[in-house]
Design an enzyme around this catalytic site. Structure first.
Site, PDB file in Angstrom:
ATOM      1  N   LYS A  74       3.571   6.365   4.252  1.00 31.78           N
ATOM      2  CA  LYS A  74       2.234   5.383   4.392  1.00 31.78           C
ATOM      3  C   LYS A  74       2.977   4.262   4.815  1.00 31.78           C
ATOM      4  O   LYS A  74       3.482   3.274   4.321  1.00 31.78           O
ATOM      5  CB  LYS A  74       1.889   5.479   2.762  1.00 31.78           C
ATOM      6  CG  LYS A  74       1.045   4.410   2.371  1.00 31.78           C
ATOM      7  CD  LYS A  74      -0.262   5.204   3.136  1.00 31.78           C
ATOM      8  CE  LYS A  74      -1.305   4.293   2.793  1.00 31.78           C
ATOM      9  NZ  LYS A  74      -1.554   3.378   3.593  1.00 31.78           N
ATOM     10  N   LYS A  82       0.131   3.715  -2.803  1.00 26.31           N
ATOM     11  CA  LYS A  82      -0.788   4.936  -2.586  1.00 26.31           C
ATOM     12  C   LYS A  82      -0.432   5.895  -2.679  1.00 26.31           C
ATOM     13  O   LYS A  82      -1.194   7.309  -2.726  1.00 26.31           O
ATOM     14  CB  LYS A  82      -1.712   4.509  -1.466  1.00 26.31           C
ATOM     15  CG  LYS A  82      -2.885   3.290  -1.573  1.00 26.31           C
ATOM     16  CD  LYS A  82      -3.466   3.045  -0.485  1.00 26.31           C
ATOM     17  CE  LYS A  82      -4.672   1.804  -0.811  1.00 26.31           C
ATOM     18  NZ  LYS A  82      -4.024   0.231  -0.180  1.00 26.31           N
ATOM     19  N   SER A 106      -6.830   3.617   4.336  1.00 26.93           N
ATOM     20  CA  SER A 106      -5.925   2.903   3.664  1.00 26.93           C
ATOM     21  C   SER A 106      -6.517   1.814   2.731  1.00 26.93           C
ATOM     22  O   SER A 106      -6.680   0.750   2.123  1.00 26.93           O
ATOM     23  CB  SER A 106      -4.790   1.674   3.823  1.00 26.93           C
ATOM     24  OG  SER A 106      -3.230   1.160   3.052  1.00 26.93           O
ATOM     25  N   SER A 160       0.851  -1.062  -0.154  1.00 33.81           N
ATOM     26  CA  SER A 160      -0.430   0.346   0.211  1.00 33.81           C
ATOM     27  C   SER A 160       1.022   1.700  -0.377  1.00 33.81           C
ATOM     28  O   SER A 160       0.119   1.883   0.554  1.00 33.81           O
ATOM     29  CB  SER A 160      -0.794   0.347   0.957  1.00 33.81           C
ATOM     30  OG  SER A 160      -2.485  -0.872   1.168  1.00 33.81           O
TER      31      SER A 160
END
Length: 400
Positions: free
Chosen positions: A316, A149, A204, A146
């Protein structure tokens, strides 16, 4: 008799002649000339027949490789190598070694102990210059999960307004792999771009990544093409994105160095930093979901958490079964902005990140070697002012 008559007067003449010379004059002719060195090494006069070595100049250039001679010693220098015709002078009594001068050379980057990083891939980058301060397999491809992202959010912020409406399709909200994080968005739900970005970066949520990709480019495939185009523009050399969320795909790959470049670009966007450092957000109600509070997954942003890192300005988390733990983090302290990336970790992503950041801030000047970017101070992004780091905030869902 004639010979005797001649010899006797001659002897008498010699005797009278000798008597006429002073005794001191005779002694002067038989004494050994004084040594050109005067007093010997131990304070004695050189004995007759001892050949002293040639005297050294009165003043010698100071040598940095030898100890300072004793000022009270007047002894002759020892015979130099190669001078085999002259005996060495008696050495002077050994003097205590002179105190060495303070070390003049600064520590080098090679002399600094590197941080201990357990993850398979990692990098620490100076944000202002893009210089890699530490790397471990920094150009090897890994599954990003993730942290993908970050690129999705960057493209959306560059191409959309925060108040734009995103309408979610059936394709965007279904067929997610088992275990994928979601917020319960269903076909026909509408959110603003701003609300969607909070759901993307804090929770997320993967279906939100799909919906944003369709909003920008019409499909995941078209959006992935834009992601790869942007990656190349940022200097990435080992990146191939196939989707906007980072769920498992054998072809969805990037490198620690490339992810640092991507976060570096995202952190230059003030709106990204503001959303990405929000720790709590009131997410609006949906067709099938009530309003709820969502929180930031990056634990280093919480001042009450033991993993908190002062000055954090963005980051993140990521995880899939194939990617393991992944983490990207941006921190700014005293005008120095560093970016840490960890990939293919088995639960050490926070300790690895802290180790790299501590190493970078503690040894920054040495690691940079005075290098700057565009005249800016090392570590400071050109055109920006020093920031102590954004404080995590709580934002209401009504913001967007």
């Amino acid at each position: 008799m004639k010979i005797q008559r001649k010899i006797v007067p001659f002897i008498i003449s010699l005797t009278l002649l000798a008597a006429s010379f002073p005794v001191s004059a005779v002694k002067a002719e038989i004494m050994v000339p004084p040594s050109p060195f005067g007093v010997g090494a131990e304070g004695s006069i050189p004995q007759p027949g001892t050949l002293a070595p040639p005297s050294a100049p009165a003043t010698q250039p100071e040598s940095t490789e030898q100890s300072v001679p004793d000022p009270s010693s007047q002894s002759a220098p020892a015979t130099q190598p190669g001078n085999t015709n002259q005996p060495a002078a008696t050495p002077a009594p050994e003097q205590p070694a002179a105190t060495p001068a303070p070390e003049q050379s600064a520590a080098t980057a090679q002399s600094i102990e590197s941080p201990v990083v357990q993850a398979e891939g990692a990098v620490l980058m100076d944000a202002a210059t893009g210089k890699v301060l530490f790397g471990k397999n920094q150009d090897q491809q890994f599954y990003p999960a993730s942290i993908t992202k970050v690129m999705t959010a960057l493209l959306v912020l560059e191409r959309c307004g925060l108040g734009d409406t995103v309408t979610f399709s059936a394709t965007a909200t279904t067929n997610l792999e088992s275990g994928a994080v979601a917020l319960g968005v269903s076909e026909g739900d509408q959110l603003t771009v701003g609300q969607s970005l909070y759901g993307l970066l804090l929770k997320s949520a993967n279906e939100i990544g799909n919906g944003l990709a369709e909003h920008v480019a019409g499909s995941n495939a078209a959006f992935a093409a834009l992601m790869n185009e942007k990656a190349r523009a940022l200097g990435c050399t080992g990146t191939n994105f196939t989707n906007p969320h980072g769920l498992n795909d054998p072809a969805h790959l990037t490198t620690p160095r490339d992810m640092a470049l991507i976060l570096r670009a995202a952190l230059e966007n003030e709106t990204f930093r503001r959303i990405d450092t929000t720790t709590s957000y009131e997410f609006p109600a949906l067709q099938k979901e009530t309003a709820k509070t969502i929180t930031m997954g990056h634990k280093m942003m919480y001042s009450t958490d033991s993993r908190y890192y002062p000055g954090i300005i963005g980051g993140k988390t990521g995880y899939t079964s194939k990617a393991g733990n992944t983490l990207v983090t941006g921190v700014e302290q005293n005008g120095i902005r560093l970016i840490a990336v960890v990939m293919q970790s088995k639960g050490t992503h926070y300790t690895d990140t802290k180790a790299m950041l501590d190493y970078g801030f503690a040894n920054y000047q040495t690691l940079m070697g005075g290098e700057t970017a565009g005249g800016a101070a090392p570590g400071r992004v050109p055109g920006t002012q020093p920031q102590p780091g954004a404080s995590p905030v709580v934002v209401s869902g009504g913001a967007f």
